[in-house]
Design an enzyme around this catalytic site. Structure first.
Site, mmCIF file in Angstrom:
data_model
loop_
_atom_site.group_PDB
_atom_site.id
_atom_site.type_symbol
_atom_site.label_atom_id
_atom_site.label_comp_id
_atom_site.label_asym_id
_atom_site.label_seq_id
_atom_site.Cartn_x
_atom_site.Cartn_y
_atom_site.Cartn_z
ATOM 1 N N LYS A 228 15.466 4.925 3.885
ATOM 2 C CA LYS A 228 15.517 3.616 3.235
ATOM 3 C C LYS A 228 16.607 3.658 2.178
ATOM 4 O O LYS A 228 16.604 4.538 1.298
ATOM 5 C CB LYS A 228 14.173 3.354 2.551
ATOM 6 C CG LYS A 228 13.430 2.166 3.097
ATOM 7 C CD LYS A 228 12.101 2.055 2.408
ATOM 8 C CE LYS A 228 11.612 0.630 2.396
ATOM 9 N NZ LYS A 228 10.333 0.510 1.717
HETATM 10 O O1 G3P Z 1 7.951 -3.010 1.566
HETATM 11 C C1 G3P Z 1 8.324 -3.352 0.267
HETATM 12 C C2 G3P Z 1 7.138 -3.496 -0.572
HETATM 13 O O2 G3P Z 1 6.531 -2.263 -0.812
HETATM 14 C C3 G3P Z 1 7.347 -4.228 -1.837
HETATM 15 O O3 G3P Z 1 6.179 -4.905 -2.059
HETATM 16 O O4 G3P Z 1 4.515 -6.122 -3.327
HETATM 17 O O5 G3P Z 1 6.015 -4.429 -4.477
HETATM 18 O O6 G3P Z 1 6.925 -6.604 -3.711
HETATM 19 P P1 G3P Z 1 5.891 -5.560 -3.471
#
Ligand code: G3P
Length: 223
Positions: A84
């Site tokens: 990533k």
């Molecule tokens: O896949 C990306 C994710 O982990 C981010 O999620 O909820 O931190 O915006 P969030």
């Protein structure tokens, strides 16, 4: 649309994998910390042993040479590891080089269709628009997914849009309707997709009626 789990919790992954609907996992440093830390390599390799599909592991270097070196090292942890890399100048250059050498990249922290187009040309295997974080700041996160999919399809580009930062089951439906190739989600969202109160009520009623029918059959047999 394939479903990935967005977590670094081995316990959660083990539990969710049993359902047979998960075909990959995405992790990041925030999720790794949330899952209790530990050696990142060990965690990622353990996940690879549970889910037989693309497992995304984040690279943290901030310059091109560092990213290329780190990405090759991380990709060597297991054949299913996808590195990533966040989209910026260094990330794009590193991705262009890595993709030419056959290293699979998940280009992350994508917040616009223009970034998605750049990631596609750099050769990223997966392109991850962060839907929830865009919604958080009053933008339409799902529109970025839809626009990115449309652009890739319009020009027959082979990259896949991976809808990320999904916060609830409606996001999953939105991603599917927008044509995302993959949706990655926390286990809580997956469980939210599964549960419906009418299913629970229906099961209870079937069990009660089966019991009633069996009782009637038993008393008929006694007569
Ligand atoms: O896949 C990306 C994710 O982990 C981010 O999620 O909820 O931190 O915006 P969030």
């Amino acid at each position: 649309m394939r479903l990935f789990l967005d977590t670094a919790s081995v316990d959660e992954i083990r539990e969710a994998a049993k359902l047979g609907v998960i075909s990959g996992v995405t992790t990041n440093p925030t999720l790794w910390a949330k899952a209790g830390g530990g050696d990142y390599r060990d965690v990622v390799v353990e996940i690879c042993g549970i889910v037989d599909g693309p497992i995304s592991a984040e690279c943290l270097s901030r310059d091109v040479e560092g990213l290329v070196e780190e990405a090759k090292r991380v990709a060597g942890w297991h054949p299913n590891v996808v590195v990533k890399i966040p989209i910026d100048e260094a990330g794009l250059e590193a991705t262009s080089r890595l993709s030419k050498e056959g290293v699979k990249v998940n280009m992350t922290l994508v917040f616009s269709a223009n970034q998605a187009l750049l990631a596609a040309h750099a050769g990223a295997t997966f392109i991850s628009p962060f839907v929830g974080r865009l919604d958080d700041v009053g933008h339409d996160g799902m529109a970025v997914v839809a626009d990115s999919v449309q652009i890739l399809e319009r020009y027959h580009l082979p990259n896949q849009v991976l809808a990320a930062s999904l916060r609830h089951p409606l996001h999953v439906i939105g991603a599917a309707k927008a044509g995302a190739h993959i949706a990655t989600m926390p286990y809580s969202v997956l469980k939210g997709m599964l549960r419906h109160p009418l299913t629970d009520v229906g099961i209870e009623r079937f069990l009660a009626d089966a019991e009633k029918a069996a009782k009637a059959a038993r008393s008929a047999g006694k007569r």
